[in-house]
Structure formats: structure tokens, C-alpha cells
Write a protein that holds these residues in place. Sequence first.
Motif, PDB file in Angstrom:
ATOM      1  N   ILE A 201     -51.692 -58.502  57.899  1.00 51.55           N
ATOM      2  CA  ILE A 201     -52.797 -58.347  56.946  1.00 51.55           C
ATOM      3  C   ILE A 201     -53.125 -59.722  56.369  1.00 51.55           C
TER       4      ILE A 201
ATOM      5  N   SER B 271     -57.515 -55.575  53.601  1.00 49.27           N
ATOM      6  CA  SER B 271     -56.634 -54.410  53.621  1.00 49.27           C
ATOM      7  C   SER B 271     -56.779 -53.701  54.956  1.00 49.27           C
ATOM      8  N   THR B 272     -55.786 -52.898  55.280  1.00 52.97           N
ATOM      9  CA  THR B 272     -55.864 -52.114  56.514  1.00 52.97           C
ATOM     10  C   THR B 272     -55.039 -50.850  56.380  1.00 52.97           C
ATOM     11  N   SER B 273     -55.425 -49.842  57.154  1.00 54.43           N
ATOM     12  CA  SER B 273     -54.609 -48.626  57.198  1.00 54.43           C
ATOM     13  C   SER B 273     -54.032 -48.443  58.595  1.00 54.43           C
TER      14      SER B 273
ATOM     15  N   ASP C  36     -53.024 -44.614  62.355  1.00 53.01           N
ATOM     16  CA  ASP C  36     -53.583 -44.616  61.003  1.00 53.01           C
ATOM     17  C   ASP C  36     -52.576 -44.047  60.004  1.00 53.01           C
TER      18      ASP C  36
ATOM     19  N   ALA D 104     -54.289 -47.190  52.764  1.00 54.19           N
ATOM     20  CA  ALA D 104     -54.420 -48.592  53.168  1.00 54.19           C
ATOM     21  C   ALA D 104     -53.536 -49.480  52.315  1.00 54.19           C
TER      22      ALA D 104
ATOM     23  N   ARG E 177     -53.372 -53.495  50.873  1.00 49.41           N
ATOM     24  CA  ARG E 177     -54.085 -54.757  50.754  1.00 49.41           C
ATOM     25  C   ARG E 177     -53.086 -55.860  50.456  1.00 49.41           C
TER      26      ARG E 177
END
Lengths: 452, 282
Positions: free
Chosen positions: A195, A200-202, A214, A218, A220
Motif C-alpha cells: 500500500i 488504501s486498498t481492500s 477482497d 480497506a 489505508r
Amino acid sequence: MTTSKRGFMESAWDFFCSLKLSISLLIGLAATSIIGTVIPQSPPREYLESISAAKIKLYSALGFFDMYHSWWFILLLYLLTINLVACSVKRLPRIWKFISEPTLIFDDGLEKTLSLTHQFKMEGDAATLKEKMAAFLKGEFAEPVVTEVDGEYHLFAQKAPYSRLGVYVVHLSIIVIFIGALIGSFFGYKAYVQIAEGTSTSLVYKQGEERPFDLGFAVRCEKFSVSFYDTGSPKEFKSILTVLENGQPVSGYENIPIVVNSPLTYKGITFYQSSYGPAGDGAVYYFTAQNSKGGAPVQVAARKEERIPLPGGAFMRVLESTQDVRPFMPMFSGPAVRIEYLPASGEPQLVVLLRDYPDFDRQRGGELIFTYAGADEKFYTGLQVAKDPGVWVVWAGCSLMVLGIFIAFFLSHKRLWFRIANGRVTVGGTASKNQPAFQLFFDGLTEKLKKM
Amino acid sequence: MTSSMLFNVTTLTYMVSMLLFFAFLASRNRTVGLAASSAAYFGFIVQTVAIALRWKESYDIGHGHAPLSNLYESVVFFSWTIILIYGLIEFKYKYRVIGAFVVPFALLGMAWAQLGLSSGIEPLVPALQSNWLLYHVITCFLGYAAFAVACGISIMYLVKEKQEGATGDAQAGGIIAQFPSIKVLDDLNYKAIMIGFPLLTIGIITGAAWANYAWGTYWSWDPKETWSLIVWFIYAAFLHARITRGWVGRRAAILSIVGFAATIFCYLGVNLFLSGLHSYGK
Ligand code: HEM
């Protein structure tokens, strides 16, 4: 036909109940485990290129590149489990009977099997002696069970009979740990995610899978930083993380610092600091360039590899940068860059600039004097993502194992028998562990009896 | 006074103790025996002070961590635990003579550390910055030390058994007659392993707990982990061998020596010959 079938079942049963099999399996597991520590597991390409094709073929056929998950290693573990269960099924009822129905009658046969026995002459009739001895046993050891047979009294007392179950607790714990490991391998996963600061990511990448997975929420990365000791070796890698549900920060999970040895857990999923690196080439480096003869300094902002024009027809280009220059220049510290400086006329020069030593470039004696004001370099943080619902089962198993080992090794099942017959008291005793200590106790007991 | 001076005193004292133990074996003189184990205990006290001092020194220079973070410190600690376990067993079972086969291990460790290893106090890398380091290292090393003692006892067993077999007479033979009987040695071997096995078990579990805490996996078949499990399997086999007819005595002694060889490989060999997560001993 039936008899031979029965014979087969019986010999299979005996085979699985045998302690020789356990010893062989334990030594076999120890010996085969060595293979996987010598041959790299999931080997890198360089290793594969360094050995012959025939070896690669042989090793893959035998599963040596993922040995601890190969069918034959797993088979050994299953055999161990079956052996363990069979042994326990065979012995446990006997042990249970031994505990719940102790030998109450102190007859000659029993007496012969005991190494600690003693006989006294005592005054008084059997019934009084019985009362006296029962009170004595209760005070010195444990409350006895009294049995009368043909006018003789037999007293039996014991301590810690359940310590006999210690080894079964240990064996059970091994099975519990296996169950925990199986739960983990079926319902858990390990993944990895990078990241970049401020994003941010899920989506995370599970081991051995191409497509992302997934998480349903999420994460960050607010900030990543790394600090160093005086010696230049790393001191701390730190990410500041925030958990987001539907884009909104979750309260209690905002700006959580995580470092190696201090992870973040949310909804049973744990994020561990694992690596870091520069996030793309988005960093902007800031410089000033001033003519050595005077005049106002010029502000320069540059990205890596970007050719930036300077006053007077010169150019510069950022080649590389570091957060800490110590490993390269032990006399200095702090961030540094290396730039290529192309004067309007003359040879290109490589110039090192140190943020914390603004006068450093004066020594070069060039026409232009640079200072480096730092960069807003972005990092990504590399996080290990793990979910293992079996881990608590494994810890329960481990606790059980430690408990069981202590019971098995350090608690002793002690038994004492008294027989009162014909004006004589016969005492016998035995202990399942630490016989010498029990002998001291037994000798003390008989001394006291003599004085009565 | 510095810790490194005290470590030198420790090494010398263990040397004196070992020589006295050998003299004790040769002379059968009780006073010499008492002097031998007193020297070992004196060395132990000096070493304890030295370890504490080194701990303090690491705070003085600003690194501030327990002295268990590199090969030098671990070898010193290992030698300390060997004398500690020896002391416990001598105190409890009153067989002084096993010191002759145990103190040399401690001396070897100290001599190697003092002569061959770099003794600088370094800062802790991020992976080791955890209290788990303490629990894990202390339990593992106490376990290893008990196995070292068991190995010394097993060597005595094999020597004694061979001599008894040769002469057919338990009373014969000057030095070896000093040894406890093979029955007692067999029992002491078991008792030392009974101390070591639970400690190793706890050491492996704390290691797994730490790995889970730091990396999210309690077990990853890293060579060091695997070797600790190999050691554990061998001693588990030993424990079962003892309750099986035909495996007591000689075979159990051999298993105990093999177990200690595996322990040493787990401790040193893995770092020297194999690669993995435990950069610790490098
Ligand atoms: C193949 C699997 C195994 C089988 C069939 C097995 C079987 C047995 C049996 C029959 C006993 C004797 C019980 C008694 O005295 O009544 C025993 C003792 C014991 N077992 Fe196991 N066992 C196995 C694996 C293990 C493992 C992996 C461990 C590891 C901790 C272990 C730890 C112990 C301990 C600590 C004792 C007590 C030994 C003593 O008191 O000296 N067992 N085992």
C-alpha cells in the motif's frame, strides 16, 4: 477364512499399538525432516539452475521441494496419530481401572511386588490398631480406605492418582495441535499487499494465487517511515494504518502504528510489517542552485531521471537517492541524492548532495553550488496479511501439552498399604516417579510408627 | 572493572575446575572433588555478575537490551546454563563426579566465545525487538544445557559399561570406579532429560508464539524451527525407548548423545551451514 481375517485385524491392531512403532516413527520423522532443511523448499530459480536435470526430476518426484507437505511426510504424521490413538485406546481403560478401582487388599502377592515394606509388632487389638493407623495415615499422608477380610484389616491410601493420566494429556494435546493446524490450513490464508502512502486498498494477494482477494474492508497507509541506528543498521520500520469500512475510518482503528513485532488485527485478520520500498517514481526532489559568484539562488524541483534546465544553459538529473547515507559515507548521516550535473560546457559530473550538510557542495569548487532541501518521497509499505482461525486451538493444545508434561514428569502417584493382623502391622508403599524421594518419606514414616 | 575482564576470570576458573575434576577422578580424594565443584560454582557467580554487568553496559552505551542478541552472548549464556543445570543435578542427586564430564562443555563454550567470537555490544535489529526473545532464548538454552549434562552422563555410561563388560567386575578399575553405577547413570540421564524436555517444549512453543506474533505464522518449517523439532522428536523417542524393554541403558545413552549432537547442530550448524530466518547466530 474368518480366523485368518481376524488374525490380520488383530496383528494390524497390535502393530498400531506397539511402542516400537512409535519410536520408529519419531526417529523416522526426525531423520526425514533433515531433508527439507538441506534442500531449499520452493526453491528459487538460481538453485534449480545449479543442479542437474536428473536431480530436479528425482527431487520433484519425491516431493523434496515441498517436503513437509509431501504425501509421504503427511502419511508419517497420520501414522503417528493412529499409533497414538490406538495406544491410548488400548491402555487408557486399564489405567482408568487402575485409578478408579485400586487394589485395596494388601495380600502376600502384592507385598512381594513392592520394594518398600516394613513390619512391626504392636500392642492392642486389631480394631483399636485399625483406628490408630487410619488416623495416622490421614494425618501423615491421605485418608485411607479400610477393608476387613477374615478379621484382618487392610488400609489403602493414595496421593495424586490422576498423575497417571499426564501422558494421555500430552498425547491428546498432540492431536489437538494437529486439529488446530488442519483448521488453519482449511479456513485460513496468508496473503501479501503493498500500500503506497496516502492510498488504501481492500485487495490482497493470497499465496500461490494470481487473482486478488477482497477483504471486505480497506486499509489505508497514512505514512511509512524507517529509522536507523548510528551504525547505519535499521532500527525501526513503521507504518501508520487506518481501517476503512465503506470508505469511512473505523473508530478505534485510526492511525494505528505498526512495527515489526507489533501488528494490527481487525476482524481476525492480522497485518504485519514485512517490507517497504519507494512507491513508483512519484517522488519530487527539491534543490537550490546558486552561482558561486553570488546572486539569488534558483529553486529547482525534479523527479528522478528528469532532465532539468538550469540558468546559464546547464542541466541536472537526479540519479539515485537514499534515506540514510551512512552505509555509503560513514562520516555523514541523513538523506542524500546523487545527481548528474551537465555544465553548459565541459564534462558531465556526478555530484553527491547531503540534505543535512548544506555547505557540502562548496568544496567541489564548481561554478554552480547545489543544496538539497529534501524530497517528498512516497513509500509503499509491504504487509503480510494472515488469517488463521485454528491458531487458538493450537495454543490450547500447546498449553495442554506443557501441563501434561509437568503432570507426567513431576507428579508422582504414591500408594501406601497397611495390613493389621495378629498384633502385627505390615506397611508397604510405592511411587510412580522419583522412587528415592519416596523412600525417604517411607523411612520417615516407619520411624514415626516405631515410636508409637 | 568491565564485563569482559570478568568473563576472562570465568574462563580461567572453569579451566581450574576442570583440571581439579580430572585430579579428583585420578586421586579419589574428596577434598579435591569439593575444590573442583567449588571452583565451578565460583566461576558461575563471577559469570552471573559479568552477564549482569554486560547488560548494564549495553544500557550505558544506549543500546539497552538483554545480553542474548548475538552469537557471542548466546554462547556465554549457554555455558552459564550448563553450570546451572549441573549445579541443580549435583545438589539434588549428590553425584559430584559428573562435573568432570560437564564442566568441559562450559569451558569449551567460554573459551570459544572469548577467543574466537566478536564481543561487541550491538543494537538490536527490528526482528529481535521483543520480550519474546527473552522467554524463547532462556527456555531453549536451559533445555540445551540439560541435554549437555545428559550427554556428559551418557558418555560416562558408555565408558563405565564398556569397562564393566571388559573386566566383568564392577569394582575394578581406578578412575572409572569413581563413576556412579551404570544403573544410577542411566537414571541420571533420564532425570536430566526430564528437565530438558519440558524446557525445550516451552522453548519451541514460545518460539512459535513469537513467530506468530511477528510474522503471522506460528510454524513455517524454517530450518531452525525444523531442527528444534528434530531434537524434540529424538528426545521424545528417548522417553518412549525407556519404557520399552531392550531400549534402556546402552541404546538410551546413545540416543541421548545423538540428541545432543542434533541440539548442537540446531544451535550452531543451522546458522553456519543452512539459511533461514534466524540470522541470530551469524
Ligand atoms: C506415535 C505416537 C505415540 C505413541 C503411540 C505414544 C505412546 C506412549 C505410551 C504407551 C506411553 C507410556 C504410558 C504409560 O506409561 O502408561 C507414553 C509415554 C509418554 N509419551 Fe508418548 N506416545 C507417542 C508420541 C508421543 C509424543 C510425540 C510425545 C511428545 C511429547 C509423547 C510424550 C510422552 C511422554 C512425555 C510420556 C511419558 C514418559 C515418561 O513418563 O517417561 N508421546 N507414550
